[in-house]
Design a protein around this motif. Structure first.
Motif, short mmCIF file in Angstrom:
data_model
loop_
_atom_site.label_atom_id
_atom_site.label_comp_id
_atom_site.label_asym_id
_atom_site.label_seq_id
_atom_site.Cartn_x
_atom_site.Cartn_y
_atom_site.Cartn_z
N ARG A 165 63.13 38.72 117.85
CA ARG A 165 63.13 39.32 119.19
C ARG A 165 61.72 39.80 119.57
NH1 ARG A 165 67.27 39.30 122.35
NH2 ARG A 165 68.83 38.47 120.95
N HIS A 199 59.76 36.61 120.57
CA HIS A 199 60.36 36.22 121.85
C HIS A 199 59.79 37.07 122.99
CE1 HIS A 199 63.22 35.69 125.10
NE2 HIS A 199 63.55 36.97 125.02
N HIS A 229 62.22 44.36 127.74
CA HIS A 229 63.52 43.92 128.23
C HIS A 229 64.60 43.85 127.14
CE1 HIS A 229 62.63 39.91 126.65
NE2 HIS A 229 63.86 39.56 126.92
N ASP A 230 64.21 43.67 125.89
CA ASP A 230 65.20 43.55 124.82
C ASP A 230 65.22 44.76 123.87
OD1 ASP A 230 66.51 41.25 125.47
OD2 ASP A 230 65.34 39.93 124.18
N ASP A 251 61.83 35.26 130.84
CA ASP A 251 62.74 35.40 129.70
C ASP A 251 63.49 34.09 129.49
OD1 ASP A 251 64.37 36.50 127.71
OD2 ASP A 251 65.74 37.45 129.14
MG MG Z 1 65.21 38.13 126.16
#
Ligand code: MG
Length: 399
Positions: free
Chosen positions: A81, A84, A113-114, A207
């Protein structure tokens, strides 16, 4: 907090802001501010400060050991993540700069965002949501906001990271009507069906572009995706054909990387050019006009949208639903469920700081207790969750 009447573009760029922002870009000068007012930063723009706070927070470091598609221990080359989020930020910044938008804000939203994502990717999120069904549910997107608003404890003067309204608006991509009502001015746009600022719209599509492409790469590397099957997807086949034609002797792995690089380039170019047309046609001259516009102004052309959807469908069928991914998912879901029940049954298993938080919630408040436990589990990395599950429940599943 500034009211929602900032139609006039700022006369001067705010200090430390890029000099040539478009009138519809977010700007420190017209920001709706922070929940806890703070003096302006000395050497940075407001959104640089947001970005820096995100990079320094604990939840950001945990992204390194959280699943994107492949559980963290499956291989060192797969996306996590964290990588990413960095790819999202890179793609988002390029788009933002090309459109005269605020790169720092786009980067901040992309990197954050994550932050609220559970261990084990979407399987973990779904399992935790099931556990929380009678206690208000669990949604990773809302949890990302909770991380930056409440859960991070780093500053003397306020809880969370005290980010700008624009960063928080971008982090909260979607939201149920019920939750929107509880979120005050941040929830307003879901009730009034308004748009977020353009930087948020960019981060959202960056994203999607990032994961569609890196999942092709990881899928092929893992052997779970077959290249002949993938060639049924127009977006891939077209670029792959061009690469093979131009470089007939290129090693297959390099041909794949060159193809993916061109896929990203093609879709990013389409997005920039189409969004530029949409922005021009709309006549918007401020971030609030963007918010009031009936539709998003950052978007692909029809052709790119269709092809992106075809790729997503392929990935769903051939990668996310792959038997080997599903086998790990079943274990992951059990891990989250069993940890949740164990902590609900015996909160003394929680670490001291979470037990302290339990003491602060009203006695006989199962929803309050469940939320503390969900916060704890959501914050776990894959390997920490596996370790705790193995240790507390004497489980052998991951051995
Ligand atoms: Mg994402």
């Amino acid at each position: 907090m500034k009211p929602l009447i900032t139609d006039a573009p700022p006369a001067e760029p705010a200090p430390f802001e890029a000099p040539r922002l478009a009138p519809y870009a977010a700007s420190s000068a017209t920001s709706r501010g922070r929940r806890h007012p703070e003096p302006a930063p000395a050497h940075r723009s407001e959104y640089q400060r947001d970005r820096d706070r995100i990079i320094h927070c604990a939840a950001f470091r945990r992204l390194e050991y959280k699943t994107q598609v492949f559980v963290n221990h499956e291989g060192d080359l797969f996306r996590t993540r964290l990588t990413h989020s960095i790819e999202v930020a890179q793609i988002g910044r390029s788009i933002a700069r090309a459109l005269g938008l605020n790169e720092d804000l786009t980067e901040a939203i992309s990197l954050a965002h994550d932050l609220g994502h559970t261990p084990f990717g979407h399987t973990g999120q779904d399992a935790l949501n099931d556990c929380m069904r009678d206690h208000g549910g669990f949604e990773h997107n809302l949890q990302s906001l909770r991380v930056v608003d409440v859960l991070e404890e780093r500053y003397a003067e306020f809880p969370g990271l005290n980010l700008t309204f624009e960063a928080r608006e971008g982090i909260l991509k979607h939201c149920s009507i019920k939750n929107a009502r509880e979120l005050g001015e941040l929830g307003e746009r879901f009730l009034l069906k308004r748009q977020p600022g353009l930087e948020a719209q960019v981060a959202n599509l960056a994203d999607e572009i990032a994961y569609n492409n890196h999942d092709v790469d990881d899928g092929l590397r893992s052997g779970l995706i077959d290249i002949d099957a993938l060639r049924s997807v127009a977006l891939f086949a077209r670029q792959h054909d061009e690469v093979l034609q131009r470089y007939p002797r290129l090693a297959p792995r390099r041909a794949i990387h060159e193809t993916i690089r061109r896929m990203i380039g093609w879709v990013v170019t389409d997005l920039i050019e189409h969004s530029r047309r949409l922005l021009q046609a709309s006549g918007v001259q401020s971030i609030d006009a963007v918010r009031r516009h009936p539709t998003p102004l950052i978007d692909y052309s029809e052709a790119a949208r269709t092809q992106t959807q075809e790729l997503k469908r392929f990935l769903r069928q051939h990668l996310y639903a792959h038997e080997r991914v599903q086998q790990v998912s079943a274990k992951a879901a059990k891990t989250v469920r069993d940890l949740f029940s164990a902590f609900m049954d015996d909160p003394r298993l929680l670490p001291p700081q979470y037990q302290d938080r339990l003491h602060d919630t009203a006695a006989n408040d199962p929803a309050g207790r469940a939320r503390v436990i969900a916060d704890y589990i959501a914050g776990m990395t894959d390997r920490y969750a596996i370790r705790e599950y193995t240790r507390l429940l004497n489980a052998r599943d991951w051995a």
